[in-house]
Design an enzyme around this catalytic site. Structure first.
Site, PDB file in Angstrom:
ATOM      1  N   HIS A   1       0.833  -1.213   0.000  1.00  0.00           N
ATOM      2  CA  HIS A   1       0.000   0.000   0.000  1.00  0.00           C
ATOM      3  C   HIS A   1       0.868   1.265   0.000  1.00  0.00           C
ATOM      4  O   HIS A   1       0.719   2.137  -0.854  1.00  0.00           O
ATOM      5  CB  HIS A   1      -0.914  -0.030   1.237  1.00  0.00           C
ATOM      6  N   GLU A   2       1.788   1.334   0.950  1.00  0.00           N
ATOM      7  CA  GLU A   2       2.611   2.552   1.051  1.00  0.00           C
ATOM      8  C   GLU A   2       3.525   2.706  -0.164  1.00  0.00           C
ATOM      9  O   GLU A   2       3.814   3.823  -0.592  1.00  0.00           O
ATOM     10  CB  GLU A   2       3.430   2.541   2.353  1.00  0.00           C
TER      11      GLU A   2
ATOM     12  N   GLU B   1      -4.867   7.734  -3.098  1.00  0.00           N
ATOM     13  CA  GLU B   1      -5.325   6.443  -2.580  1.00  0.00           C
ATOM     14  C   GLU B   1      -5.564   5.449  -3.725  1.00  0.00           C
ATOM     15  O   GLU B   1      -5.405   4.242  -3.544  1.00  0.00           O
ATOM     16  CB  GLU B   1      -6.585   6.652  -1.730  1.00  0.00           C
TER      17      GLU B   1
ATOM     18  N   HIS C   1       1.738   4.641  -2.825  1.00  0.00           N
ATOM     19  CA  HIS C   1       1.843   6.102  -2.609  1.00  0.00           C
ATOM     20  C   HIS C   1       3.229   6.599  -3.036  1.00  0.00           C
ATOM     21  O   HIS C   1       3.375   7.656  -3.644  1.00  0.00           O
ATOM     22  CB  HIS C   1       1.639   6.430  -1.131  1.00  0.00           C
TER      23      HIS C   1
HETATM   24 ZN    ZN Z   1      -3.172   5.192   1.739  1.00  0.00          ZN
END
Ligand code: ZN
Length: 512
Positions: free
Chosen positions: A269-270, A299, A273
């Protein structure tokens, strides 16, 4: 009298200084979350307050207004310079519209509310938190009036996180999702109870050496394209990604020795980003365009890599043998199909941050409807937990046992972030829309993923999303990248196909 060329140069160096102050503050925040001893809190709070004050003063200075006036509107609206001027004007106007008194009151109210929320959640005591929330709500309603809006006060706050979006548009998105998602969750739930008493996600629990977890996650995100020469990974209790320009974008991870998911999917997830921030064009360095476009678009990138890629079968066809090699004593007897089911378990739980792909947006919907009702004064803060529990029953079929598991679970309202929650759903929906467009352009992407290769997908995202930074607002960016406005149809199709197969749902009704 300055010429507009001189004013433009002066404005750019002013923007660079403002960026540097924010960057320095960001490094203090990163340090606080990763390394700082607990005793550092009071001094760090002062240092951060000083830096944010200096940055704010640079922005709202009369000189900024003079420079913007001198520069005027003498730009071709399609150029990057025009986009930068638009961003500075927007920041300047938002910063100067709020009276100093209101900003100070808000800062004080949230500083008091955060520890009050921590204590209230620990005792599941809504009444202890309610006065803080009432105060913050009043201040945010007041702020909305100062900031201004066309149709609804909620839009004024939404614009902070998702520029250009409106409550009305979000209501359309949620209307399209609501009925099909409630139905899908119910059908999955029925399918599960009729199946033998299998604990679907059991393979994710065991004893997993942290260094091996770290090495495994690192190999994945390097293959995604995360560049460790321009980034690093550290440990933090609440994982995040932070950028100091495209040459230094850091991620953090939380490890659980007994549960594989937090570090594994948190890292994916990170890194989503981080790939975005590392991909922003260097020409925007030290300007307000040097970050991702909006919370929702950001997101979409974390969700794309975490869920659409990272919870897909092609991805694990390549990585599962590697995971088995890293933890042979645990995974050698578990076949890929079982592991794939485990990482895609759908469960009606009260907690949003633990929610799966199918139930997640229903958690967001509960919060969105409550926020709007609060802003329209249709709901009193005292009645919020009852409204929360009723919606959880209606949408997810469960009732939180306590307010700690219900209305008190998130920090967002305590720090005044109204209108933030819906950006999670924008991200989920947009992730599939972008992925589908990339796949239509490059059908080889799926095969590449089965070989652990991601360059085509990464390249498409870099070209169509990453490099632009904040140059475009979300709506034109999405339209440029996909040829359409934000669209829920690909997302619903994706969920019905994927989870219809996973849960062996006989007839999959396509809606939306
Ligand atoms: Zn996030």
């Amino acid at each position: 009298m300055k010429t507009s060329t001189v004013a433009w140069h002066e404005l750019k160096s002013r923007l660079a200084r403002i960026y540097d102050f924010h960057s320095a503050a960001g490094l203090l925040i990163w340090d606080q979350q990763t390394n700082m001893p607990p005793g550092g809190v009071p001094a760090r709070a002062e240092a951060l307050a000083t830096l944010s004050t200096v940055a704010h003063e640079h922005l709202v200075d009369d000189e900024t207004r003079c420079l913007l006036d001198t520069i005027g509107d003498d730009f071709d609206a399609t150029t990057e310079d025009a986009a930068l001027v638009r961003l500075v004007r927007r920041d300047y106007e938002r910063a100067t519209k709020l009276p100093v008194r209101l900003v100070a009151d808000f800062s004080r109210a949230t500083t008091l509310a955060e520890p009050a929320w921590v204590a209230a959640r620990a005792r599941s005591d809504w009444a202890a938190f309610a006065p803080h929330l009432e105060r913050i709500l009043t201040l945010q309603q007041e702020a909305a009036e100062y900031i201004g809006y066309t149709t609804h006060p909620y839009d004024a706050l939404l614009d902070t996180f998702e520029p250009g979006a409106t409550k009305l548009e979000l209501e359309t998105v949620f209307d399209e999702l609501k009925t099909p998602l409630i139905a899908l969750v119910a059908r999955i739930n029925d399918a599960q109870t009729s199946a033998e008493n299998e604990k679907r996600d059991a393979p994710l629990y065991g004893d997993f050496d942290e260094a091996k977890q770290e090495a495994f996650g690192r190999e994945i995100v390097e293959r995604f394209g995360y560049d460790f020469r321009r980034g690093r990974q550290d440990r933090a209790v609440h994982p995040f990604c932070i950028s100091f320009g495209n040459g230094d974008v850091r991620i953090t991870t939380r490890f659980d020795r007994e549960w594989l998911s937090p570090a594994l999917f948190g890292t994916l997830h990170e890194s989503g980003h981080a790939l975005y921030e590392q991909g922003i064009d260097s020409k925007y360095a030290r300007t307000p365009a040097a970050n991702g476009c909006s919370m929702g678009v950001h997101e979409s990138q974390s969700r794309l890599w975490e869920n659409i890629v990272g919870r897909s079968l092609p991805f694990w066809q390549f990585f599962y043998p590697r995971l088995q090699a890293a933890f042979p004593e645990h995974f050698s007897g578990i076949e890929l199909a079982r592991f794939y089911r485990a990482i895609n378990t759908v469960e009606r739980t009260p907690i949003r941050v633990e929610a799966d792909e199918v139930t997640y947006n229903l958690h967001v919907l509960v919060r969105f409807e409550i926020e709007v009702a609060l802003f329209e004064n249709r709901l009193k803060v005292a009645d919020l937990p009852a409204a929360w529990n009723e919606k959880m029953r209606d949408y997810l079929g469960i009732t939180p046992a306590t307010d700690a598991e219900g209305a008190l679970q998130d920090i967002h309202w305590a720090n005044g972030s109204f209108a933030y929650f819906p950006t999670y759903t924008v991200g989920n929906v947009l992730a599939v829309q972008l992925y589908d467009t990339a796949l239509a352009t490059h059908p080889s992407i799926t095969d590449e993923i089965t070989r652990g290769e991601f360059a085509t997908l990464h390249g498409w995202l870099a070209e169509n999303i990453y490099r632009h930074g904040k140059r475009y607002e979300p709506a034109p960016l999405i339209e440029r990248a996909t040829g359409k406005p934000l669209n829920t149809a690909p997302y619903l199709r994706y969920l019905h196909t994927k989870f219809g197969e996973l849960y062996d749902l006989k007839t999959t009704t396509l809606t939306g």
